[in-house]
Design a protein around this motif. Structure first.
Motif, PDB file in Angstrom:
ATOM      1  N   LEU A  31       0.829  -1.205   0.000  1.00 54.53           N
ATOM      2  CA  LEU A  31       0.000   0.000   0.000  1.00 54.53           C
ATOM      3  C   LEU A  31       0.866   1.259   0.000  1.00 54.53           C
ATOM      4  N   ARG A  32       2.044   1.146   0.603  1.00 60.86           N
ATOM      5  CA  ARG A  32       2.948   2.302   0.649  1.00 60.86           C
ATOM      6  C   ARG A  32       3.378   2.781  -0.731  1.00 60.86           C
ATOM      7  N   LEU A  33       3.380   1.855  -1.704  1.00 55.47           N
ATOM      8  CA  LEU A  33       3.841   2.208  -3.043  1.00 55.47           C
ATOM      9  C   LEU A  33       2.689   2.397  -4.032  1.00 55.47           C
ATOM     10  N   ALA A  34       1.486   2.024  -3.591  1.00 56.43           N
ATOM     11  CA  ALA A  34       0.352   1.970  -4.519  1.00 56.43           C
ATOM     12  C   ALA A  34       0.044   3.327  -5.145  1.00 56.43           C
ATOM     13  N   LEU A  35       0.160   4.382  -4.352  1.00 59.08           N
ATOM     14  CA  LEU A  35      -0.184   5.711  -4.851  1.00 59.08           C
ATOM     15  C   LEU A  35       0.783   6.136  -5.954  1.00 59.08           C
ATOM     16  N   GLU A  36       2.104   6.031  -5.677  1.00 56.67           N
ATOM     17  CA  GLU A  36       3.070   6.473  -6.694  1.00 56.67           C
ATOM     18  C   GLU A  36       3.103   5.532  -7.898  1.00 56.67           C
ATOM     19  N   HIS A  37       2.663   4.280  -7.722  1.00 56.57           N
ATOM     20  CA  HIS A  37       2.624   3.354  -8.848  1.00 56.57           C
ATOM     21  C   HIS A  37       1.299   3.402  -9.618  1.00 56.57           C
ATOM     22  N   ALA A  81      -4.858   1.542   5.624  1.00 58.16           N
ATOM     23  CA  ALA A  81      -4.467   2.910   5.276  1.00 58.16           C
ATOM     24  C   ALA A  81      -4.668   3.845   6.469  1.00 58.16           C
ATOM     25  N   GLU A  82      -5.697   3.558   7.270  1.00 60.32           N
ATOM     26  CA  GLU A  82      -5.949   4.390   8.455  1.00 60.32           C
ATOM     27  C   GLU A  82      -4.888   4.140   9.521  1.00 60.32           C
ATOM     28  N   GLU A  83      -4.599   2.866   9.763  1.00 59.32           N
ATOM     29  CA  GLU A  83      -3.589   2.521  10.768  1.00 59.32           C
ATOM     30  C   GLU A  83      -2.233   3.145  10.457  1.00 59.32           C
ATOM     31  N   THR A  84      -1.871   3.112   9.181  1.00 64.35           N
ATOM     32  CA  THR A  84      -0.541   3.565   8.778  1.00 64.35           C
ATOM     33  C   THR A  84      -0.474   5.061   8.505  1.00 64.35           C
ATOM     34  N   GLY A  85      -1.637   5.710   8.449  1.00 63.21           N
ATOM     35  CA  GLY A  85      -1.660   7.140   8.139  1.00 63.21           C
ATOM     36  C   GLY A  85      -1.630   7.416   6.643  1.00 63.21           C
ATOM     37  N   LEU A  86      -1.513   6.349   5.833  1.00 61.64           N
ATOM     38  CA  LEU A  86      -1.485   6.528   4.377  1.00 61.64           C
ATOM     39  C   LEU A  86      -2.802   7.105   3.850  1.00 61.64           C
ATOM     40  N   ILE A  87      -3.845   7.005   4.663  1.00 57.85           N
ATOM     41  CA  ILE A  87      -5.149   7.511   4.246  1.00 57.85           C
ATOM     42  C   ILE A  87      -5.096   9.017   3.945  1.00 57.85           C
ATOM     43  N   VAL A  88      -4.165   9.728   4.584  1.00 60.67           N
ATOM     44  CA  VAL A  88      -4.105  11.178   4.379  1.00 60.67           C
ATOM     45  C   VAL A  88      -3.664  11.526   2.944  1.00 60.67           C
ATOM     46  N   PRO A  89      -2.481  11.046   2.474  1.00 61.67           N
ATOM     47  CA  PRO A  89      -2.144  11.308   1.069  1.00 61.67           C
ATOM     48  C   PRO A  89      -3.134  10.683   0.079  1.00 61.67           C
ATOM     49  N   MET A  90      -3.734   9.540   0.436  1.00 57.98           N
ATOM     50  CA  MET A  90      -4.720   8.908  -0.449  1.00 57.98           C
ATOM     51  C   MET A  90      -5.949   9.797  -0.610  1.00 57.98           C
ATOM     52  N   THR A  91      -6.394  10.377   0.499  1.00 60.34           N
ATOM     53  CA  THR A  91      -7.569  11.252   0.453  1.00 60.34           C
ATOM     54  C   THR A  91      -7.258  12.532  -0.330  1.00 60.34           C
ATOM     55  N   ARG A  92      -6.028  13.027  -0.176  1.00 61.57           N
ATOM     56  CA  ARG A  92      -5.635  14.220  -0.924  1.00 61.57           C
ATOM     57  C   ARG A  92      -5.696  13.946  -2.431  1.00 61.57           C
ATOM     58  N   TRP A  93      -5.174  12.783  -2.834  1.00 59.46           N
ATOM     59  CA  TRP A  93      -5.196  12.382  -4.250  1.00 59.46           C
ATOM     60  C   TRP A  93      -6.636  12.258  -4.757  1.00 59.46           C
TER      61      TRP A  93
END
Ligand code: C2E
Ligand code: MG
Ligand code: MG
Ligand code: MG
Length: 287
Positions: A31-37, A81-93
């Motif tokens: 999931l950490r790479l999913a956004l940039e990929h 995504a919520e646990e890791t905080g990745l939800i924040v950049p995901m929501t921005r995207w």
């Protein structure tokens, strides 16, 4: 020796808990790479206005196309995504994409409606909601009222002061707010009048059992609360004509669910094949 036993422990830990945890750990890593990929895409589910017989808006729902595992459901990856905080950049995207698409639909005269985006508590906690929304609206040129944020009762109740001040700032941009899954969360009923929302979304679980008298009573109650507080009300998870008929007969005219349209890709939404003429509508009812 210590290194070897440490390694063994890791193997034992994975195997011992079973496939469940190791899949979760793999997903977390990927999931950490999913956004940039570029592995995320967004589907849009119509909210249908049964009085006018046309779409009243769309809800944007996130999808993850994993390179090996295929499409992973949000029920599985949103909690990670919520646990890791990745939800924040995901929501921005997500906000950026949704505003850009809706601006295009608006300019091309395809749809002039509001599109909603689901919000997680972590996004409120990060105190970045206003900046994210403001940036998405500015860079797309989309008017504020054509964007909606879906929050849950749990979000609203978690840290009311923080949440409400952020919601208020966003609403000052004209952005709409709806209360998702209403009736299932940490009850916000006692303070519902203090939460700046425009719309209540009746949770699918009520609609699913709307053949039961007890659930019917709850649905009627929610519609009544919405009316008294001057809020819109949308029914979620409408799958059958019977459910739609019941909701219409009780004055709920905004519908969302597989009966009116599944979540779809933008091209499918534009093609319009999902539009239904045969759906029960408010105006043709006898009563
Ligand atoms: P939700 O916001 O309550 O979204 C409604 C869910 O119900 C969606 O599932 C939708 O596909 C499904 N649904 C709609 N109509 C029907 C129906 O008639 N019958 C049935 N059985 N289901 C229906 P989905 O897309 O799997 O999303 C599940 C949850 O994941 C969402 O619930 C939302 O809480 C979360 N989610 C999805 N996308 C995002 C996102 O971008 N950000 C955040 N924070 N959460 C998201
Ligand atoms: Mg939602
Ligand atoms: Mg919902
Ligand atoms: Mg729901």
């Amino acid at each position: 020796q210590a290194k070897a036993s440490g390694k063994d422990k890791t193997v034992f830990f994975n195997a011992g808990i079973g496939g469940q945890l190791s899949r979760k750990m793999e997903l977390e890593k990927d999931l950490r790479l999913a956004l940039e990929h570029g592995q995320f895409f967004i589907v849009y589910q119509p909210k249908w206005d049964a009085r006018r017989g046309k779409e009243a808006g769309f809800e944007a729902l996130l999808r993850w196309r994993h390179p090996e595992k295929g499409v992973v459901s949000p029920g599985e990856f949103i909690p990670i995504a919520e646990e890791t905080g990745l939800i924040v950049p995901m929501t921005r995207w997500m906000l950026g994409e949704v505003c850009r698409l809706n601006k295009r639909w608006h300019d091309e005269g395809k749809f002039k409606v509001c599109i909603s985006v689901n919000m997680s508590y972590r996004v409120f906690e990060s105190m970045t909601i206003f900046d994210m929304v403001d940036e998405a609206l500015r860079s797309s040129g989309l008017p504020g009222p054509m964007l909606e944020l879906e929050i849950t009762e749990s979000i609203a109740m978690k840290n009311m002061t923080i949440t409400l001040s952020q919601l208020q700032r966003v609403r000052d941009l004209g952005v709409q707010v709806s209360m998702d899954d209403f009736g299932t969360g940490h009850s916000s009923l006692g303070r519902l009048d203090e939460i700046p929302v425009d719309t209540l979304k009746i949770d699918q679980s009520f609609v699913k059992s709307s053949d039961l008298a007890s659930k019917q009573a709850l649905i009627v109650g929610i519609i009544g609360i919405a009316r008294l507080l001057d809020l819109e009300v949308v029914a979620e998870g409408v799958e059958t004509a019977e459910q739609a008929e019941f909701l219409l007969s009780r004055g709920c005219i905004l519908m969302q669910g597989y009966y009116y349209g599944r979540p779809m890709l933008p091209e499918e939404v534009e093609a319009g094949a999902w539009r239904i003429d045969s759906a029960p509508s408010h105006t043709v009812r006898a009563d």
